[in-house]
Design a protein around this motif. Structure first.
Motif, PDB file in Angstrom:
ATOM      1  N   GLN A 103       4.331  12.951  51.775  1.00  0.00           N
ATOM      2  CA  GLN A 103       4.857  12.350  50.542  1.00  0.00           C
ATOM      3  C   GLN A 103       4.362  13.148  49.346  1.00  0.00           C
ATOM      4  OE1 GLN A 103       2.941   9.777  52.580  1.00  0.00           O
ATOM      5  NE2 GLN A 103       4.804   9.783  53.818  1.00  0.00           N
ATOM      6  N   LEU A 104       5.258  13.366  48.400  1.00  0.00           N
ATOM      7  CA  LEU A 104       4.948  14.186  47.232  1.00  0.00           C
ATOM      8  C   LEU A 104       5.383  13.470  45.969  1.00  0.00           C
ATOM      9  CD1 LEU A 104       6.341  17.472  48.767  1.00  0.00           C
ATOM     10  CD2 LEU A 104       3.926  16.966  48.449  1.00  0.00           C
ATOM     11  N   VAL A 105       4.543  13.531  44.940  1.00  0.00           N
ATOM     12  CA  VAL A 105       4.863  12.915  43.657  1.00  0.00           C
ATOM     13  C   VAL A 105       4.544  13.911  42.551  1.00  0.00           C
ATOM     14  CG1 VAL A 105       4.390  11.033  42.069  1.00  0.00           C
ATOM     15  CG2 VAL A 105       4.357  10.613  44.534  1.00  0.00           C
ATOM     16  N   GLU A 106       5.558  14.249  41.752  1.00  0.00           N
ATOM     17  CA  GLU A 106       5.368  15.204  40.663  1.00  0.00           C
ATOM     18  C   GLU A 106       5.062  14.481  39.352  1.00  0.00           C
ATOM     19  OE1 GLU A 106       8.970  16.655  43.168  1.00  0.00           O
ATOM     20  OE2 GLU A 106       8.231  14.784  42.283  1.00  0.00           O
ATOM     21  N   SER A 107       4.393  15.199  38.475  1.00  0.00           N
ATOM     22  CA  SER A 107       4.135  14.708  37.128  1.00  0.00           C
ATOM     23  C   SER A 107       3.913  15.897  36.212  1.00  0.00           C
ATOM     24  CB  SER A 107       2.919  13.777  37.102  1.00  0.00           C
ATOM     25  OG  SER A 107       1.762  14.474  37.519  1.00  0.00           O
ATOM     26  N   GLY A 108       3.930  15.638  34.905  1.00  0.00           N
ATOM     27  CA  GLY A 108       3.590  16.674  33.944  1.00  0.00           C
ATOM     28  C   GLY A 108       4.749  17.287  33.191  1.00  0.00           C
ATOM     29  N   GLY A 109       5.960  16.881  33.508  1.00  0.00           N
ATOM     30  CA  GLY A 109       7.099  17.425  32.776  1.00  0.00           C
ATOM     31  C   GLY A 109       7.144  16.902  31.350  1.00  0.00           C
ATOM     32  N   GLY A 110       8.065  17.448  30.568  1.00  0.00           N
ATOM     33  CA  GLY A 110       8.203  16.995  29.199  1.00  0.00           C
ATOM     34  C   GLY A 110       9.059  17.934  28.392  1.00  0.00           C
ATOM     35  N   LEU A 111       9.024  17.722  27.087  1.00  0.00           N
ATOM     36  CA  LEU A 111       9.774  18.536  26.138  1.00  0.00           C
ATOM     37  C   LEU A 111       8.813  19.485  25.433  1.00  0.00           C
ATOM     38  CD1 LEU A 111      12.333  19.177  24.452  1.00  0.00           C
ATOM     39  CD2 LEU A 111      11.663  17.282  22.946  1.00  0.00           C
ATOM     40  N   VAL A 112       9.168  20.754  25.417  1.00  0.00           N
ATOM     41  CA  VAL A 112       8.309  21.761  24.797  1.00  0.00           C
ATOM     42  C   VAL A 112       9.185  22.797  24.101  1.00  0.00           C
ATOM     43  CG1 VAL A 112       8.216  23.200  26.876  1.00  0.00           C
ATOM     44  CG2 VAL A 112       6.323  23.276  25.234  1.00  0.00           C
ATOM     45  N   GLN A 113       8.645  23.416  23.091  1.00  0.00           N
ATOM     46  CA  GLN A 113       9.387  24.460  22.389  1.00  0.00           C
ATOM     47  C   GLN A 113       9.282  25.790  23.125  1.00  0.00           C
ATOM     48  OE1 GLN A 113       7.806  24.448  18.366  1.00  0.00           O
ATOM     49  NE2 GLN A 113       9.381  23.006  17.692  1.00  0.00           N
ATOM     50  N   THR A 114      10.219  26.656  22.841  1.00  0.00           N
ATOM     51  CA  THR A 114      10.180  28.002  23.412  1.00  0.00           C
ATOM     52  C   THR A 114       8.826  28.648  23.135  1.00  0.00           C
ATOM     53  OG1 THR A 114      12.560  28.318  23.177  1.00  0.00           O
ATOM     54  CG2 THR A 114      11.213  30.295  23.319  1.00  0.00           C
ATOM     55  N   SER A 143       6.152  25.954  57.138  1.00  0.00           N
ATOM     56  CA  SER A 143       5.550  27.280  57.171  1.00  0.00           C
ATOM     57  C   SER A 143       5.787  27.971  55.835  1.00  0.00           C
ATOM     58  CB  SER A 143       6.146  28.136  58.299  1.00  0.00           C
ATOM     59  OG  SER A 143       7.496  28.454  58.001  1.00  0.00           O
ATOM     60  N   TYR A 144       4.997  28.985  55.570  1.00  0.00           N
ATOM     61  CA  TYR A 144       5.164  29.733  54.332  1.00  0.00           C
ATOM     62  C   TYR A 144       6.515  30.441  54.315  1.00  0.00           C
ATOM     63  CZ  TYR A 144       4.041  33.078  50.629  1.00  0.00           C
ATOM     64  OH  TYR A 144       4.052  33.828  49.474  1.00  0.00           O
ATOM     65  N   ILE A 145       6.919  30.947  55.465  1.00  0.00           N
ATOM     66  CA  ILE A 145       8.208  31.621  55.554  1.00  0.00           C
ATOM     67  C   ILE A 145       9.338  30.653  55.204  1.00  0.00           C
ATOM     68  CG2 ILE A 145       9.848  32.728  57.117  1.00  0.00           C
ATOM     69  CD1 ILE A 145       7.557  34.516  56.267  1.00  0.00           C
ATOM     70  N   ASN A 146       9.249  29.429  55.720  1.00  0.00           N
ATOM     71  CA  ASN A 146      10.265  28.430  55.380  1.00  0.00           C
ATOM     72  C   ASN A 146      10.275  28.142  53.890  1.00  0.00           C
ATOM     73  OD1 ASN A 146      11.110  28.228  57.992  1.00  0.00           O
ATOM     74  ND2 ASN A 146      10.815  26.020  58.156  1.00  0.00           N
ATOM     75  N   CYS A 147       9.102  28.142  53.290  1.00  0.00           N
ATOM     76  CA  CYS A 147       9.035  27.919  51.845  1.00  0.00           C
ATOM     77  C   CYS A 147       9.777  29.030  51.118  1.00  0.00           C
ATOM     78  CB  CYS A 147       7.578  27.853  51.392  1.00  0.00           C
ATOM     79  SG  CYS A 147       7.368  27.371  49.664  1.00  0.00           S
ATOM     80  N   LEU A 148       9.548  30.262  51.524  1.00  0.00           N
ATOM     81  CA  LEU A 148      10.241  31.390  50.895  1.00  0.00           C
ATOM     82  C   LEU A 148      11.751  31.286  51.068  1.00  0.00           C
ATOM     83  CD1 LEU A 148       7.928  34.396  51.906  1.00  0.00           C
ATOM     84  CD2 LEU A 148       7.927  33.070  49.780  1.00  0.00           C
ATOM     85  N   ARG A 149      12.168  30.666  52.156  1.00  0.00           N
ATOM     86  CA  ARG A 149      13.593  30.502  52.434  1.00  0.00           C
ATOM     87  C   ARG A 149      14.154  29.215  51.837  1.00  0.00           C
ATOM     88  NH1 ARG A 149      13.130  32.053  58.879  1.00  0.00           N
ATOM     89  NH2 ARG A 149      12.993  34.327  58.621  1.00  0.00           N
ATOM     90  N   ASN A 150      13.308  28.483  51.092  1.00  0.00           N
ATOM     91  CA  ASN A 150      13.705  27.203  50.507  1.00  0.00           C
ATOM     92  C   ASN A 150      14.135  26.189  51.557  1.00  0.00           C
ATOM     93  OD1 ASN A 150      13.200  27.915  47.804  1.00  0.00           O
ATOM     94  ND2 ASN A 150      15.198  28.920  47.648  1.00  0.00           N
ATOM     95  N   VAL A 151      13.484  26.241  52.696  1.00  0.00           N
ATOM     96  CA  VAL A 151      13.737  25.275  53.762  1.00  0.00           C
ATOM     97  C   VAL A 151      12.595  24.274  53.753  1.00  0.00           C
ATOM     98  CG1 VAL A 151      14.039  24.924  56.224  1.00  0.00           C
ATOM     99  CG2 VAL A 151      14.993  26.973  55.135  1.00  0.00           C
ATOM    100  N   PHE A 152      12.854  23.115  53.195  1.00  0.00           N
ATOM    101  CA  PHE A 152      11.824  22.100  53.004  1.00  0.00           C
ATOM    102  C   PHE A 152      12.118  20.863  53.838  1.00  0.00           C
ATOM    103  CE2 PHE A 152       9.844  24.524  49.801  1.00  0.00           C
ATOM    104  CZ  PHE A 152      10.805  25.024  48.948  1.00  0.00           C
ATOM    105  N   THR A 153      11.060  20.178  54.245  1.00  0.00           N
ATOM    106  CA  THR A 153      11.220  18.951  55.012  1.00  0.00           C
ATOM    107  C   THR A 153      11.043  17.708  54.151  1.00  0.00           C
ATOM    108  OG1 THR A 153       8.890  18.997  55.630  1.00  0.00           O
ATOM    109  CG2 THR A 153      10.448  20.050  57.139  1.00  0.00           C
ATOM    110  N   SER A 154      10.401  17.845  53.008  1.00  0.00           N
ATOM    111  CA  SER A 154      10.225  16.700  52.127  1.00  0.00           C
ATOM    112  C   SER A 154      10.038  17.194  50.702  1.00  0.00           C
ATOM    113  CB  SER A 154       9.024  15.855  52.563  1.00  0.00           C
ATOM    114  OG  SER A 154       7.866  16.642  52.634  1.00  0.00           O
ATOM    115  N   TRP A 155      10.351  16.329  49.757  1.00  0.00           N
ATOM    116  CA  TRP A 155      10.190  16.666  48.336  1.00  0.00           C
ATOM    117  C   TRP A 155      10.038  15.396  47.538  1.00  0.00           C
ATOM    118  CZ3 TRP A 155      14.126  18.221  51.465  1.00  0.00           C
ATOM    119  CH2 TRP A 155      15.330  17.500  51.364  1.00  0.00           C
ATOM    120  N   GLY A 156       9.560  15.564  46.316  1.00  0.00           N
ATOM    121  CA  GLY A 156       9.336  14.417  45.466  1.00  0.00           C
ATOM    122  C   GLY A 156      10.578  14.033  44.674  1.00  0.00           C
TER     123      GLY A 156
END
Length: 123
Positions: free
Chosen positions: A3-14, A101-114
């Motif tokens: 299980q994964l939970v992301e945080s920290g996003g927001g609005l920021v200037q260039t 696996s790391y290789i799967n990560c490079l291939r954007n093959v994920f089993t779970s996401w937040g």
């Protein structure tokens, strides 16, 4: 099950910075490579960065090289994405995701996401 939970996003200037965090839980969390990908409206999903299960190997998309830094603290069960010198084209929903696996990560093959965290960079 990871299980994964992301945080920290927001609005920021260039040119600004944000630090995204991903909290991981689950029995096998230490064995997963973790990646960040983003999804912008009207655009295809884009892999941004990967980190191996031990944290010893990292990868960045060309668009992120030199500006983003991925790290993980397995003792705290967290993965961070430090984003500096942000640009409007970095806008999107950012997801952290687990790969067997790391290789799967490079291939954007994920089993779970937040659920994702919104990053908006204003010009």
């Amino acid at each position: 099950q990871l299980q994964l939970v992301e945080s920290g996003g927001g609005l920021v200037q260039t040119g600004g910075s944000l630090r995204l965090s991903c909290a991981a839980s689950g029995f096998t969390k230490d064995y997963y490579a973790i990646g960040w990908f983003r999804q912008a409206p009207g655009k295809e999903r884009e892999g941004v960065s990967c980190i191996s299960s031990s944290g010893s190997i990292t990868h960045y998309a060309d668009s992120a090289k030199g500006r983003f830094t991925i790290s993980r603290d397995n003792a705290k069960n967290t993965v961070a994405l430090q984003m500096n010198s942000l640009k409007p084209e970095d806008t999107g929903v950012y997801y952290c995701a687990g790969a067997v696996s790391y290789i799967n990560c490079l291939r954007n093959v994920f089993t779970s996401w937040g659920q994702g965290t919104q990053v908006t960079v204003s010009s």
